[in-house]
Design a protein around this motif. Structure first.
Motif, PDB file in Angstrom:
ATOM      1  N   ALA A 197       0.826  -1.206   0.000  1.00 17.49           N
ATOM      2  CA  ALA A 197       0.000   0.000   0.000  1.00 17.49           C
ATOM      3  C   ALA A 197       0.862   1.258   0.000  1.00 17.49           C
ATOM      4  N   ARG A 198       1.944   1.240   0.776  1.00 13.38           N
ATOM      5  CA  ARG A 198       2.840   2.394   0.826  1.00 13.38           C
ATOM      6  C   ARG A 198       3.514   2.624  -0.526  1.00 13.38           C
ATOM      7  N   ARG A 199       3.972   1.550  -1.163  1.00 14.64           N
ATOM      8  CA  ARG A 199       4.644   1.696  -2.449  1.00 14.64           C
ATOM      9  C   ARG A 199       3.663   2.131  -3.546  1.00 14.64           C
ATOM     10  N   ARG A 200       2.440   1.673  -3.480  1.00 13.04           N
ATOM     11  CA  ARG A 200       1.430   2.128  -4.449  1.00 13.04           C
ATOM     12  C   ARG A 200       1.167   3.617  -4.263  1.00 13.04           C
ATOM     13  N   HIS A 201       1.102   4.050  -3.028  1.00 14.48           N
ATOM     14  CA  HIS A 201       0.896   5.475  -2.737  1.00 14.48           C
ATOM     15  C   HIS A 201       2.048   6.314  -3.271  1.00 14.48           C
ATOM     16  N   ASP A 202       3.261   5.764  -3.241  1.00 11.98           N
ATOM     17  CA  ASP A 202       4.456   6.504  -3.645  1.00 11.98           C
ATOM     18  C   ASP A 202       4.769   6.359  -5.133  1.00 11.98           C
ATOM     19  N   ALA A 203       3.925   5.680  -5.892  1.00 12.77           N
ATOM     20  CA  ALA A 203       4.263   5.340  -7.275  1.00 12.77           C
ATOM     21  C   ALA A 203       4.572   6.572  -8.125  1.00 12.77           C
ATOM     22  N   ALA A 204       3.751   7.612  -8.032  1.00 13.50           N
ATOM     23  CA  ALA A 204       3.972   8.801  -8.858  1.00 13.50           C
ATOM     24  C   ALA A 204       5.262   9.505  -8.455  1.00 13.50           C
ATOM     25  N   PHE A 205       5.534   9.562  -7.160  1.00 14.75           N
ATOM     26  CA  PHE A 205       6.777  10.177  -6.693  1.00 14.75           C
ATOM     27  C   PHE A 205       7.983   9.391  -7.194  1.00 14.75           C
ATOM     28  N   GLU A 206       7.939   8.080  -7.055  1.00 14.98           N
ATOM     29  CA  GLU A 206       9.042   7.245  -7.527  1.00 14.98           C
ATOM     30  C   GLU A 206       9.301   7.472  -9.011  1.00 14.98           C
ATOM     31  N   GLN A 207       8.228   7.506  -9.801  1.00 16.62           N
ATOM     32  CA  GLN A 207       8.403   7.672 -11.243  1.00 16.62           C
ATOM     33  C   GLN A 207       9.008   9.024 -11.571  1.00 16.62           C
ATOM     34  N   ALA A 208       8.586  10.063 -10.855  1.00 15.71           N
ATOM     35  CA  ALA A 208       9.124  11.399 -11.116  1.00 15.71           C
ATOM     36  C   ALA A 208      10.614  11.461 -10.812  1.00 15.71           C
ATOM     37  N   VAL A 209      11.027  10.835  -9.704  1.00 16.54           N
ATOM     38  CA  VAL A 209      12.447  10.828  -9.358  1.00 16.54           C
ATOM     39  C   VAL A 209      13.233  10.004 -10.371  1.00 16.54           C
ATOM     40  N   LEU A 210      12.704   8.840 -10.741  1.00  9.74           N
ATOM     41  CA  LEU A 210      13.411   7.974 -11.678  1.00  9.74           C
ATOM     42  C   LEU A 210      13.542   8.637 -13.043  1.00  9.74           C
ATOM     43  N   ASP A 211      12.512   9.353 -13.484  1.00 10.73           N
ATOM     44  CA  ASP A 211      12.602  10.066 -14.755  1.00 10.73           C
ATOM     45  C   ASP A 211      13.737  11.089 -14.714  1.00 10.73           C
ATOM     46  N   ARG A 212      13.931  11.719 -13.572  1.00 15.44           N
ATOM     47  CA  ARG A 212      14.957  12.757 -13.466  1.00 15.44           C
ATOM     48  C   ARG A 212      16.358  12.149 -13.393  1.00 15.44           C
ATOM     49  N   ILE A 213      16.546  11.113 -12.563  1.00 17.69           N
ATOM     50  CA  ILE A 213      17.896  10.565 -12.377  1.00 17.69           C
ATOM     51  C   ILE A 213      18.249   9.487 -13.394  1.00 17.69           C
ATOM     52  N   GLY A 214      17.228   8.931 -14.066  1.00 15.41           N
ATOM     53  CA  GLY A 214      17.475   7.840 -14.999  1.00 15.41           C
ATOM     54  C   GLY A 214      17.351   8.213 -16.455  1.00 15.41           C
ATOM     55  N   ARG A 215      16.570   9.272 -16.760  1.00 20.54           N
ATOM     56  CA  ARG A 215      16.354   9.646 -18.157  1.00 20.54           C
ATOM     57  C   ARG A 215      16.616  11.123 -18.417  1.00 20.54           C
ATOM     58  N   GLY A 216      16.649  11.919 -17.362  1.00 20.95           N
ATOM     59  CA  GLY A 216      16.776  13.362 -17.520  1.00 20.95           C
ATOM     60  C   GLY A 216      18.203  13.808 -17.811  1.00 20.95           C
ATOM     61  N   PRO A 217      18.390  15.112 -18.036  1.00 20.69           N
ATOM     62  CA  PRO A 217      19.710  15.637 -18.408  1.00 20.69           C
ATOM     63  C   PRO A 217      20.771  15.496 -17.331  1.00 20.69           C
ATOM     64  N   GLU A 218      20.371  15.231 -16.079  1.00 23.12           N
ATOM     65  CA  GLU A 218      21.383  15.096 -15.028  1.00 23.12           C
ATOM     66  C   GLU A 218      21.747  13.644 -14.732  1.00 23.12           C
ATOM     67  N   ARG A 219      21.253  12.705 -15.549  1.00 19.86           N
ATOM     68  CA  ARG A 219      21.422  11.285 -15.209  1.00 19.86           C
ATOM     69  C   ARG A 219      22.888  10.863 -15.190  1.00 19.86           C
ATOM     70  N   PHE A 220      23.747  11.499 -16.015  1.00 25.76           N
ATOM     71  CA  PHE A 220      25.165  11.135 -16.035  1.00 25.76           C
ATOM     72  C   PHE A 220      26.045  12.193 -15.380  1.00 25.76           C
ATOM     73  N   LEU A 221      25.438  13.156 -14.730  1.00 24.23           N
ATOM     74  CA  LEU A 221      26.202  14.231 -14.102  1.00 24.23           C
ATOM     75  C   LEU A 221      27.140  13.724 -13.007  1.00 24.23           C
ATOM     76  N   PRO A 222      26.714  12.781 -12.147  1.00 17.49           N
ATOM     77  CA  PRO A 222      27.661  12.276 -11.135  1.00 17.49           C
ATOM     78  C   PRO A 222      28.937  11.715 -11.753  1.00 17.49           C
ATOM     79  N   GLY A 223      28.803  10.929 -12.826  1.00 17.54           N
ATOM     80  CA  GLY A 223      29.976  10.382 -13.481  1.00 17.54           C
ATOM     81  C   GLY A 223      30.820  11.453 -14.140  1.00 17.54           C
ATOM     82  N   ASP A 224      30.162  12.433 -14.758  1.00 15.87           N
ATOM     83  CA  ASP A 224      30.901  13.509 -15.399  1.00 15.87           C
ATOM     84  C   ASP A 224      31.733  14.288 -14.384  1.00 15.87           C
ATOM     85  N   GLU A 225      31.144  14.548 -13.235  1.00 18.57           N
ATOM     86  CA  GLU A 225      31.828  15.362 -12.229  1.00 18.57           C
ATOM     87  C   GLU A 225      32.745  14.550 -11.325  1.00 18.57           C
TER      88      GLU A 225
END
Length: 317
Positions: free
Chosen positions: A219-247
């Motif tokens: 139930a907790r993970r279902r409630h958090d689904a939209a938040f999880e997806q938003a974070v994953l889109d940013r760190i996994g597909r967004g322009p900053e996804r490779f920034l840690p490695g670059d820096e």
């Protein structure tokens, strides 16, 4: 009379669990924290209320070790390692803002860059007089890399464990993320089991989550689904996804890179990519474990962290 009171208490407990089965998960987390010899703290920093586990059961001049969890994780993931380090070092293990018991605010950014700025503020608030040893697992590894690169005066040494933030070899997890899916999504018993199968390789280390605790967690993970997806889109597909490695090329502190060879999330090829940018880093590749090295191989992880901390550092410029 005592029997009546016990019966009433039992009845209240049954009702409380029925109304909120996630209560069992929270109780188990509390049990794990106490078993690891850790206390619970809270602080308001960087616009968020943070909840963290800690231990000051170490000499006053002992290094301060801060441990950052990964995507969909929490401070509890670090408890097996903390149990082995307690008494030697001062330990601080936060729930990152947005996760666990720490505060989440609607509309806020919880990607690598925003979280790294918050973590640096947290580090300065809890250890204002000296730099810390900063450890990060998975998403937390990407955050730790940015903190170490951008705030070198606040980080004496850094450990990246199964860390996100580089373009590793293609695998099923990465393909799903790039397609806009959350491979960690949990909506029912089957997807909860699939999630555990992805992150764990060693069957003996895989946690058992009996009903009704499983119902609360789902139930907790279902409630958090939209938040999880938003974070994953940013760190996994967004322009900053490779920034840690670059820096990471800007990380000059003593460092540790640790992976498990059977990691099905952040492919082990990521270790070499980070190492190419951090030639000073010690490299540890563990066998017969998956993404959750800090749970599956806590003895080996603690030993590698201890070696990082105890190795003499060159004078800082």
């Amino acid at each position: 009379m005592a029997a009546v009171l016990l019966a009433l208490a039992a009845g209240v407990a049954v009702v409380a669990v029925a109304l909120d089965p996630y209560r069992l998960v929270r109780l188990e987390f509390s049990r794990q924290r106490l078993s690891a010899g850790l206390s619970r703290g809270g602080i308001d920093v960087a616009g968020h209320h943070w909840v963290y586990a800690f231990s000051d059961d170490a000499p006053a001049d002992a290094p301060v070790v801060v441990m950052l969890h990964g995507f969909t994780g929490s401070k509890e993931n670090w408890y097996p390692v903390a149990r082995r380090l307690r008494g030697h070092y001062r330990l601080v293990i936060p729930d990152l803002p947005g996760w666990g018991e720490s505060e989440r605010k609607p509309g806020e950014d919880y990607g690598f860059v925003a979280e790294s700025a918050r973590v640096d503020a947290f580090v300065r608030a809890l250890s204002p007089a000296r730099p810390v040893v900063l450890l990060g697992h998975s998403m937390g590894g990407g955050v730790a890399a940015l903190v170490a690169a951008r705030h070198p005066r606040d980080v004496a040494k850094v450990g990246l464990l199964d860390a996100a933030g580089v373009r590793f070899h293609d695998n099923r997890f990465g393909a799903d993320v790039l397609a806009g899916r959350n491979p960690f999504a949990v909506a029912d018993d089957a997807s909860l089991q699939r999630y555990l199968d992805i992150v764990f390789h060693d069957p003996a280390a895989k946690p058992s989550i009996p009903w009704p605790a499983s119902r609360g967690l789902i139930a907790r993970r279902r409630h958090d689904a939209a938040f999880e997806q938003a974070v994953l889109d940013r760190i996994g597909r967004g322009p900053e996804r490779f920034l840690p490695g670059d820096e990471a090329a800007n990380i000059h502190q003593p460092a540790l890179l640790l992976w498990c060879r059977q990691d099905a999330v952040i492919d082990p090829s990521a270790l070499a990519l980070y190492a190419a940018r951090m030639p000073q880093a010690a490299q540890v590749m563990l066998d017969d474990c998956g993404h959750m090295s800090i749970v599956e191989r806590p003895d080996a992880v603690a030993a590698a962290v201890t070696a990082l901390i105890e190795k003499p550092s060159a004078p800082r410029p």
